[in-house]
Design an enzyme around this catalytic site. Structure first.
Site, PDB file in Angstrom:
ATOM      1  N   CYS A  75       0.804  -1.225   0.000  1.00 35.24           N
ATOM      2  CA  CYS A  75       0.000   0.000   0.000  1.00 35.24           C
ATOM      3  C   CYS A  75       0.832   1.267   0.000  1.00 35.24           C
ATOM      4  O   CYS A  75       0.494   2.245  -0.673  1.00 35.24           O
ATOM      5  CB  CYS A  75      -0.928  -0.001   1.214  1.00 35.24           C
ATOM      6  SG  CYS A  75      -0.061   0.124   2.812  1.00 35.24           S
ATOM      7  N   HIS A 115      -1.271   0.781   7.303  1.00 38.42           N
ATOM      8  CA  HIS A 115      -1.893   0.937   5.985  1.00 38.42           C
ATOM      9  C   HIS A 115      -2.070   2.427   5.729  1.00 38.42           C
ATOM     10  O   HIS A 115      -2.411   3.181   6.642  1.00 38.42           O
ATOM     11  CB  HIS A 115      -3.248   0.229   5.933  1.00 38.42           C
ATOM     12  CG  HIS A 115      -3.905   0.280   4.590  1.00 38.42           C
ATOM     13  ND1 HIS A 115      -3.305  -0.206   3.455  1.00 38.42           N
ATOM     14  CD2 HIS A 115      -5.114   0.788   4.189  1.00 38.42           C
ATOM     15  CE1 HIS A 115      -4.116  -0.033   2.421  1.00 38.42           C
ATOM     16  NE2 HIS A 115      -5.212   0.580   2.839  1.00 38.42           N
ATOM     17  N   ASP A 130      -8.524   4.479  -2.434  1.00 30.04           N
ATOM     18  CA  ASP A 130      -7.535   3.463  -2.061  1.00 30.04           C
ATOM     19  C   ASP A 130      -7.348   2.516  -3.239  1.00 30.04           C
ATOM     20  O   ASP A 130      -8.275   1.819  -3.635  1.00 30.04           O
ATOM     21  CB  ASP A 130      -8.027   2.696  -0.831  1.00 30.04           C
ATOM     22  CG  ASP A 130      -6.980   1.761  -0.245  1.00 30.04           C
ATOM     23  OD1 ASP A 130      -5.962   1.507  -0.920  1.00 30.04           O
ATOM     24  OD2 ASP A 130      -7.180   1.282   0.890  1.00 30.04           O
TER      25      ASP A 130
END
Length: 299
Positions: A75, A115, A130
């Site tokens: 991520c 994250h 995202d």
């Protein structure tokens, strides 16, 4: 935002990477088109962490790895390169760190702040963007209104919450589920993804691009995680043709139909290290367009 017909080298290379014709990114529909391109191109993978070839991260390094060298990442790389790109068109976009619920057991929360996501403020409203929550990808920004956004990978919504995690003040929760045609039935129920506070911005990115402290910090959290969830076992996953999710581990390759949950699995020969590596690399190259590993770690 003013039209911008003259593109930077980075913008042109990014468009090329996600196989999108260059255009001025001005609306949420434009952002959705970029998110769709990212979902289909960038592999969510931890191979540099597993191979112990990580390096301190900044804007230049992340762009070099993901755009120029055509790598994937976790991520903190994929969402960051998306952030750089969208920000380059003048959007009000910033990053926020989150806490993810364990996606296998759903009985505990994982490392706090491990994250990172993007928040876009557009026409006085906030949206979550995202492009790197594994293959749980919405393909478009999610509003902070509990409106359900559906993509080929499932359904998504954001809910306002209180005290979701003990002793940590998070105010919103991303939830997701699979469509009604999916099996097993448990996957059709709303599931916690991650908790976050959109007001706590990750703002200490070095303006001189010497170091992106959040990306580097999260990378180190992954490396130091005592559960070693992402630091020992090789993993690569991506959406294929907007209809299946490909998942590669050291032991197998699995293709999961996004609508039905039907799985097609190839199990590798774990009793023959050379053959196992060959089988792993064959899928790594053909499905994920990533370079082969020299060895598979012994777990």
């Amino acid at each position: 935002m003013e039209p911008n017909p003259i593109f930077s080298e980075f913008q042109l290379e990014f468009f090329k990477r996600i196989k999108m014709q260059p255009k001025s990114i001005e609306t949420l529909n434009d952002v959705s088109e970029v998110m769709s391109g990212c979902a289909q191109i960038f592999s969510f993978e931890n191979l540099d962490v597993v191979a112990n070839t990580t390096e301190p991260l900044n804007r230049e390094v992340i762009i070099q790895q993901l755009v120029n060298n055509k790598q994937g990442g976790l991520c903190y790389k994929i969402n960051s390169v998306f952030y750089y790109f969208i920000k380059s068109f003048g959007f009000n976009i910033y990053q926020v760190r989150c806490c993810v619920e364990n996606q296998e057991t759903h009985d505990c929360w994982q490392i706090n702040g491990a994250h990172i996501i993007n928040i876009i403020e557009y026409e006085n409203k906030k949206y979550l963007a995202d492009v790197a929550f594994g293959c749980n990808l919405s393909y478009e920004p999610i509003p902070f209104s509990e409106e359900i956004i559906e993509s080929c990978t499932g359904l998504y919504r954001i809910r306002k919450v209180d005290n979701i995690i003990r002793d940590i003040k998070y105010t919103y929760l991303l939830e997701f589920k699979k469509p009604d045609s999916f099996s097993p039935e448990s996957a059709r129920l709303w599931t916690n993804g991650y908790a976050f506070d959109p007001l706590v911005k990750a703002i200490d990115i070095d303006e001189n691009d010497k170091i992106d402290s959040h990306a580097t910090q999260i990378q180190q959290l992954i490396i130091d995680d005592p559960t070693k969830e992402f630091s020992v076992k090789p993993l690569a996953t991506k959406v294929v043709n907007n209809e299946s999710i490909a998942t590669l581990t050291s032991n197998s390759f699995t293709l999961t139909n996004c609508k039905t949950g039907e799985k097609t699995k190839v199990t590798f020969d774990i009793n023959n290290e050379i053959k196992q590596l060959e089988q792993f690399n064959q899928h790594l190259i053909s499905i994920f367009n990533l370079p082969p590993l020299k060895f598979l770690p012994k777990i």
